[in-house]
Design a protein around this motif. Structure first.
Motif, PDB file in Angstrom:
ATOM      1  N   ARG A 273      -4.186   7.065   3.270  1.00  0.00           N
ATOM      2  CA  ARG A 273      -3.767   5.669   3.156  1.00  0.00           C
ATOM      3  C   ARG A 273      -2.241   5.544   3.134  1.00  0.00           C
ATOM      4  O   ARG A 273      -1.669   4.602   3.666  1.00  0.00           O
ATOM      5  N   TYR A 274      -1.581   6.498   2.512  1.00  0.00           N
ATOM      6  CA  TYR A 274      -0.123   6.482   2.477  1.00  0.00           C
ATOM      7  C   TYR A 274       0.442   6.643   3.881  1.00  0.00           C
ATOM      8  O   TYR A 274       1.320   5.880   4.307  1.00  0.00           O
ATOM      9  N   VAL A 275      -0.075   7.602   4.621  1.00  0.00           N
ATOM     10  CA  VAL A 275       0.393   7.827   5.988  1.00  0.00           C
ATOM     11  C   VAL A 275       0.063   6.632   6.863  1.00  0.00           C
ATOM     12  O   VAL A 275       0.891   6.196   7.677  1.00  0.00           O
ATOM     13  N   GLN A 276      -1.119   6.071   6.703  1.00  0.00           N
ATOM     14  CA  GLN A 276      -1.485   4.896   7.479  1.00  0.00           C
ATOM     15  C   GLN A 276      -0.546   3.737   7.187  1.00  0.00           C
ATOM     16  O   GLN A 276      -0.141   3.011   8.103  1.00  0.00           O
ATOM     17  N   ALA A 277      -0.173   3.564   5.924  1.00  0.00           N
ATOM     18  CA  ALA A 277       0.755   2.493   5.567  1.00  0.00           C
ATOM     19  C   ALA A 277       2.125   2.729   6.203  1.00  0.00           C
ATOM     20  O   ALA A 277       2.770   1.779   6.658  1.00  0.00           O
ATOM     21  N   LEU A 278       2.556   3.979   6.254  1.00  0.00           N
ATOM     22  CA  LEU A 278       3.834   4.295   6.898  1.00  0.00           C
ATOM     23  C   LEU A 278       3.784   3.936   8.387  1.00  0.00           C
ATOM     24  O   LEU A 278       4.733   3.369   8.936  1.00  0.00           O
ATOM     25  N   ILE A 279       2.699   4.237   9.027  1.00  0.00           N
ATOM     26  CA  ILE A 279       2.556   3.959  10.455  1.00  0.00           C
ATOM     27  C   ILE A 279       2.442   2.460  10.717  1.00  0.00           C
ATOM     28  O   ILE A 279       3.125   1.921  11.596  1.00  0.00           O
TER      29      ILE A 279
ATOM     30  N   MET B  82       0.833  -1.196   0.000  1.00  0.00           N
ATOM     31  CA  MET B  82       0.000   0.000   0.000  1.00  0.00           C
ATOM     32  C   MET B  82       0.874   1.254   0.000  1.00  0.00           C
ATOM     33  O   MET B  82       0.594   2.218  -0.712  1.00  0.00           O
ATOM     34  N   ARG B  83       1.959   1.226   0.775  1.00  0.00           N
ATOM     35  CA  ARG B  83       2.872   2.364   0.830  1.00  0.00           C
ATOM     36  C   ARG B  83       3.524   2.615  -0.528  1.00  0.00           C
ATOM     37  O   ARG B  83       3.598   3.749  -1.003  1.00  0.00           O
ATOM     38  N   ALA B  84       3.971   1.549  -1.201  1.00  0.00           N
ATOM     39  CA  ALA B  84       4.647   1.696  -2.488  1.00  0.00           C
ATOM     40  C   ALA B  84       3.696   2.243  -3.559  1.00  0.00           C
ATOM     41  O   ALA B  84       4.053   3.161  -4.308  1.00  0.00           O
TER      42      ALA B  84
END
Length: 87
Positions: A79-85, A59-61
């Motif tokens: 969603r990007y920030v959530q994937a990072l976390i 999801m992050r990629a």
């Protein structure tokens, strides 16, 4: 979903084929970075499906590629920030 990669991703997620999911997400990210135009709703759908299966690295990629391509959307950013976390 007009892109065959998106349909392949859905099939791989349904069968829990994680290596295939990783490969498809990498291909989607490379294609988007290379200039492939993707619909905002398809981008959101991809991220929704990845989140439901808790595939945060993929999801992050993919979300990062969407953001770099100019798909600046609150849901994609979230969603990007959530994937990072979560990764």
């Amino acid at each position: 979903m007009a892109n065959p990669l998106l349909a392949s991703l859905t099939a791989a997620l349904r069968t829990y084929d994680w290596s295939e999911v990783t490969a498809i997400c990498g291909e989607i990210a490379r294609d988007v970075d290379a200039g492939l135009q993707i619909d905002l709703y398809d981008a959101r759908d991809v991220l929704d499906r990845l989140q439901l299966r808790r595939r945060f690295r993929e999801m992050r990629a993919v979300a990062g590629a969407f953001l770099r391509a100019g798909l600046v959307d609150a849901q994609i950013r979230r969603r990007y920030v959530q994937a990072l976390i979560d990764d």
